[in-house]
Motif scaffolding. Structure first.
Motif, PDB file in Angstrom:
ATOM      1  N   SER A 145      -4.967   5.888   2.529  1.00  0.00           N
ATOM      2  CA  SER A 145      -5.833   4.786   2.076  1.00  0.00           C
ATOM      3  C   SER A 145      -7.164   4.700   2.799  1.00  0.00           C
ATOM      4  CB  SER A 145      -5.163   3.413   2.197  1.00  0.00           C
ATOM      5  OG  SER A 145      -4.114   3.283   1.287  1.00  0.00           O
ATOM      6  N   LYS A 183     -10.426   4.317   0.945  1.00  0.00           N
ATOM      7  CA  LYS A 183     -10.696   3.144   0.106  1.00  0.00           C
ATOM      8  C   LYS A 183     -11.779   2.244   0.690  1.00  0.00           C
ATOM      9  CE  LYS A 183      -5.956   2.811  -1.657  1.00  0.00           C
ATOM     10  NZ  LYS A 183      -4.688   2.096  -1.517  1.00  0.00           N
ATOM     11  N   GLU A 220      -3.521   2.865  -7.752  1.00  0.00           N
ATOM     12  CA  GLU A 220      -3.658   3.923  -6.735  1.00  0.00           C
ATOM     13  C   GLU A 220      -4.294   5.187  -7.308  1.00  0.00           C
ATOM     14  OE1 GLU A 220      -2.725   3.846  -3.292  1.00  0.00           O
ATOM     15  OE2 GLU A 220      -2.804   1.723  -3.811  1.00  0.00           O
ATOM     16  N   LYS A 251      -2.111  -5.454  -4.410  1.00  0.00           N
ATOM     17  CA  LYS A 251      -3.368  -5.329  -3.680  1.00  0.00           C
ATOM     18  C   LYS A 251      -4.464  -6.283  -4.151  1.00  0.00           C
ATOM     19  CE  LYS A 251      -4.456  -0.829  -4.434  1.00  0.00           C
ATOM     20  NZ  LYS A 251      -3.544  -0.360  -5.481  1.00  0.00           N
ATOM     21  N   TYR A 260      -8.190   5.908  -6.903  1.00  0.00           N
ATOM     22  CA  TYR A 260      -8.795   6.257  -5.616  1.00  0.00           C
ATOM     23  C   TYR A 260      -8.707   7.768  -5.442  1.00  0.00           C
ATOM     24  CZ  TYR A 260      -8.498   1.275  -4.454  1.00  0.00           C
ATOM     25  OH  TYR A 260      -8.644  -0.094  -4.459  1.00  0.00           O
ATOM     26  N   THR A 265       0.834  -1.219   0.000  1.00  0.00           N
ATOM     27  CA  THR A 265       0.000   0.000   0.000  1.00  0.00           C
ATOM     28  C   THR A 265       0.865   1.264   0.000  1.00  0.00           C
ATOM     29  OG1 THR A 265      -0.221   0.367   2.403  1.00  0.00           O
ATOM     30  CG2 THR A 265      -1.739  -1.222   1.397  1.00  0.00           C
TER      31      THR A 265
END
Ligand SMILES: Cc1cc2nc3c(=O)[nH]c(=O)nc-3n(C[C@H](O)[C@H](O)[C@H](O)COP(=O)(O)OP(=O)(O)OC[C@H]3O[C@@H](n4cnc5c(N)ncnc54)[C@H](O)[C@@H]3O)c2cc1C
Ligand code: SF4
Ligand code: SF4
Lengths: 475, 378
Positions: free
Chosen positions: B19, B22, B41, A91, B44, A70
């Motif tokens: 995050s 999310k 990424e 992910k 998002y 992440t």
């Protein structure tokens, strides 16, 4: 001729590969001050077999790979260190594969986050718990264990790498290997011994020795009786001495101490937060537990006695039950001790976040905090230390967290501040964790050269083509 | 928007890429339909914010490969609910400003450009023949009235059963209302960064509503409701009348006894889908539930609901530009609805109705508007 992108698309599907400007930009940097570098592609596999094909292709094409879970290591650890790297975003590998109630472990994939583990266990195995960090709930559990991070059982059991029973990884040369008792089969991930302990080939390596595709991690029974306390203390030496006494007496399951500024942030004080003369320097959240209420009561009694004794030196030390904290702050406070990730909110003020964090000998803990504080104050950043006694007081953790605006001036200043903090830490023989390259290089200068050489030789042996996260850890 | 203030600039140093946006906070359900589907990424909220900042600062050059990460977003606002940072309630505004800049710098997406041209030529994004005013004759409506029913393009040209049920309910309740020669409110244009034609259409609507002597406007569409009440003032356009969504009016009519639902033998089980533009964007969660509670039906909520509701997938230009993903997103919602065992999915936005129906295979429950449900029981 088939392009590299097309070759990756054949492995994971066109939807899961990008060389777009947006992806190249966003994966080139993180919240820290570490300098950005663009990858050439981002790929997102969904199985170990796809990871294996990616690694084999990378060997054929001599393409550097950077594993990404992440991207919240707070060490710039997913920023490529060489040009034309391919980010392997894991992910999509987000399955909790198994929870073994009797052996008390879970087997998970690298995209599984703390939040998801927490939810799954609460719903499906309510008597068991994992251990949680103060990071956002959505950071990778496997990456955290690989980075030897610390969570809310570390005061008792040590860094997260201790929780690993075994793992499956794709080596830099493409073989899928297992280490730990899982070598005898899928339902057998009970531990690492008695075997050559090859888990260490993957922990602390920042993705240089392969891509871990599966990991077995220890779970713990929830204790039936738990109480939380807040302890407010003064001065670095007195605070660390008191924590040492409490933890050596084996009273606390968790003891996470924060600069009082963090406590003030938690109760909603706006940034920037300044320390005020006369207020406590540290607030520690303590978790005590027992199998019976009697055991718990006895631990509470001993804790109170230790704190009372400390008042001979510092009468203002204050131990209060967490119920009082919750009344003062808000019901939200229960969330912080129940699932520390819920408290990370105070770190989301700006687009920049960094820290210099270490594991350190207990004898140097207080001095590191005392001198580190002066450095942070000199640079004018908020005082946001976080400290934890580790593994029953065998070692300690401290870090100075800095939340900052990522403008040019701050990027420079923050780096200087972290640099000074690192020098101090190394002077006190602390080992920096989640080390960015610049920090690892400083460690190399002081470390036993034979150790660094051994690391290099193992890396070269495992990765003859130098494709796994090259340049990482200053190698 | 038209104001010189840049919301991207205002929040240039926010978003730590933690995050949190999310997933639903503490529930851990996915929250972002775009990120869930595309995975990178960049899809998002955090990715878009960092792109917006980079483009604003000049750290990144404009180029066509940026279009998908910028436009593949339903502007559902779920990220705003989950984000704990100070900029949280401005995320969709930042995305919309980013889109407006993209349109200026590299042009928008072809499907968006098409519906902009339709709005300019036909006053609706579907390119349908503009016939709004015919409703006055068909339904014998007055030229002037206290309430203007702003039908909205999707109800008028696609989901006409919603329009007809609304007119039926308003008549049965004795509301003094009419419809005016409305133009597209501008919502699809604002959401997709195509601001240029909006003011003219908006001014036309202001004049039409004023000419009708109205004191309030009521909309079927959650998007129109948001646009008339939130976006027009930002554009400096004063409608000069109260703006209501039909769910609010239905509650008012039930409260004062103008609508009295009849009991029935079979009480159907229904579930309620919160439209993003009504719920997260405008904070209307209770009124539709109050209305439902007065009807002879049993409400079973889905696992994500109110501010955490999973988006239907249609908004923000997603349906026009990314239909497959949009329908896949609605399919997720249908799965949630199926798990409740409900016989109907009820909502209050023609755009949601349309996409939820597109996401229903044979196993899916019928999707109806709240006005259709009310109309059945009065
Ligand atoms: C606000 C905040 C608070 C935090 N608090 C804590 C805390 O209390 N305790 C703590 O320990 N940490 C903390 N962290 C750090 C964070 O929780 C961990 O570093 C994190 O869990 C690592 O996961 P990640 O998803 O960020 O990994 P990434 O940043 O994506 O990866 C980290 C490193 O591991 C490598 N890697 C990732 N996955 C694999 C894999 N499958 N195989 C091989 N290599 C891999 C990457 O290449 C990289 O080098 C905090 C972070 C933030 C932002
Ligand atoms: S938008 Fe908010 S929740 Fe999402 S990454 Fe940024 S700070 Fe975190
Ligand atoms: S508005 Fe919705 S689709 Fe867009 S980034 Fe936020 S959560 Fe995702």
């Amino acid at each position: 001729m088939v392009s590299l992108k097309e070759k990756f698309e054949r492995i994971v599907g066109a939807d899961h590969v990008s060389d777009g400007a947006a992806e190249r930009y966003v994966y080139s940097r993180d919240m820290t001050e570490n300098p950005p570098r663009e990858p050439q592609l981002v790929v997102m596999p969904s199985t170990a077999e796809e990871v294996q094909k990616i690694v084999r292709l990378a060997n054929e094409e001599r393409v550097p790979l950077v594993p990404f879970a992440t991207g919240q290591s707070v060490g710039g650890l997913t920023i490529p260190q060489v040009d034309d790297a391919v980010i392997v975003d894991l992910k999509r590998m987000n399955k909790i594969l198994n929870v073994d109630e009797e052996g008390m472990y879970m087997v998970i994939e690298p995209g599984v986050t703390f939040g998801h583990v927490r939810k799954y266990l609460d719903e499906s195995h309510p008597d068991l718990r994992y251990t949680y960090a103060i990071s956002s709930p959505f950071t990778s559990v496997i990456a955290n264990a690989l980075l030897q991070g610390l969570c809310d059982l570390s005061t008792r059991y040590g860094s997260m790498a201790e929780f690993i029973n075994g793992l499956e990884a794709v080596l830099p040369t493409g073989e899928i290997v297992r280490v730990g008792s899982g070598i005898l089969g899928d339902d057998n991930w009970f531990g690492r011994y008695p075997l050559p302990d090859l888990v260490g080939l993957f922990t602390g390596w920042q993705g240089m020795t392969g891509i871990v595709t599966k990991m077995a991690l220890q779970l713990w029974p929830k204790k039936p009786f738990t109480r939380h306390f807040a302890l407010f203390t003064f001065g670095e030496f007195m605070t660390t001495d008191l924590l040492k006494q409490i933890v050596r007496a084996d009273l606390a399951e968790d003891a996470g101490a924060l600069s009082f500024s963090v406590v003030k942030a938690l109760i909603g004080m706006p940034a920037p937060i300044e320390a005020i003369e006369g207020e406590p320097d540290y607030g520690t959240f303590l978790t005590l537990s027992g199998i019976t209420s009697l055991e718990l009561d006895e631990k509470v009694r001993v804790l109170k006695r230790i704190v009372d004794r400390s008042k001979a030196e510092e009468p203002k030390n204050l131990l209060i039950p967490f119920e009082a904290v919750a009344r003062l702050m808000s019901e939200e406070a229960y969330g912080w001790v129940d699932f520390p990730s819920d408290s990370f909110k105070q770190l989301t003020e700006y687009d920049g976040l960094t820290w210099m964090g270490t594991y350190i000998h207990p004898k140097n803990w207080g001095e590191a905090l005392f001198k580190g504080r002066k450095i942070v104050e000199k640079y004018g950043y908020e005082l946001m230390a976080f400290l934890k006694p580790m593994k029953g007081m065998h070692f300690c953790e401290f870090k100075f967290i800095i939340r900052f605006k990522r403008d040019d001036e701050n990027l420079k200043r923050v780096h200087q501040c972290n640099n000074e903090l690192l020098d101090l830490a190394l002077d006190l023989k602390a080992i920096p964790y989640k080390t960015p390259v610049w920090s690892a290089k400083k460690l190399h200068e002081r470390a036993d050269p034979n150790f660094i050489e051994l690391v290099r030789r193992i890396r070269d042996l495992l990765d003859p083509n130098g494709i796994m996260n090259p340049g990482r850890w200053g190698l | 928007m038209t104001s010189d203030e840049s919301v991207i600039e205002q929040w240039l140093h926010s978003c730590v890429r933690c995050s949190n946006c999310k997933y639903v906070f503490r529930e851990y359900f996915p929250s972002c339909p775009a990120g869930e589907h595309f995975g990178f990424e960049t899809y998002y909220a955090s990715g878009r914010i960092w792109l917006a900042q980079a483009l604003y600062k000049g750290d990144l050059e404009w180029e066509p490969s940026l279009l998908d990460p910028i436009f593949a977003c339903t502007t559902c606002g779920n990220c705003e609910i989950q984000c704990l940072a100070p900029h949280s309630e401005h995320i969709v505004d930042m995305i919309e400003e980013l889109r407006a800049r993209a349109v200026q710098e590299i042009g928008g997406l072809p499907s968006h450009i098409r519906f902009r041209e339709n709005v300019v030529q036909c006053h609706n994004p579907y390119g349908a023949e503009h016939h709004n005013r015919n409703l006055v004759e068909t339904h014998s409506l007055p030229l002037q009235a206290e309430t203007v029913y702003f039908v909205g393009c999707t109800s008028n040209y696609r989901e006409i059963q919603i329009r007809d049920a609304t007119i039926s309910v308003l008549k049965k309740a004795g509301v003094d209302f009419t419809v005016v020669d409305e133009y597209c409110c501008g919502s699809p244009l604002i959401r997709t960064g195509q601001l240029a034609p909006v003011n003219e259409a908006a001014q036309h609507n202001v004049d039409a509503i004023r000419d009708a002597g109205a004191k309030r406007v009521v909309t079927s569409c959650s998007g129109c409701y948001r646009t008339l009440s939130r976006d027009y003032p930002k554009l400096g356009i004063d409608l000069g009348v109260e703006v209501m969504h039909i769910t609010q009016l239905l509650k008012e009519l039930i409260d004062k006894g103008a609508i009295v639902p009849r009991p029935t033998e079979h009480r159907p089980t229904i579930t309620w889908h919160d439209p993003c533009h009504l719920g997260r964007h405008m904070g209307i969660y209770d009124e539709p539930r109050t209305v439902i509670s007065k009807l002879p039906v049993d409400l079973v909520e889905m696992e994500t609901t109110r501010e955490n509701a999973w988006c239907c997938g249609a908004g923000g230009g997603a349906k026009a530009a990314y239909n497959d993903w949009s329908v896949e997103t609605s399919r997720e919602r249908i799965e949630q609805a199926l798990r409740t065992g409900a016989e109907f999915i009820v909502t209050a936005c023609p755009f949601c109705s349309r996409n939820l129906r597109d996401g229903c295979s044979e196993d899916g429950p019928p999707v109806i508007d709240l006005t259709e449900l009310v109309d059945r029981f009065i």
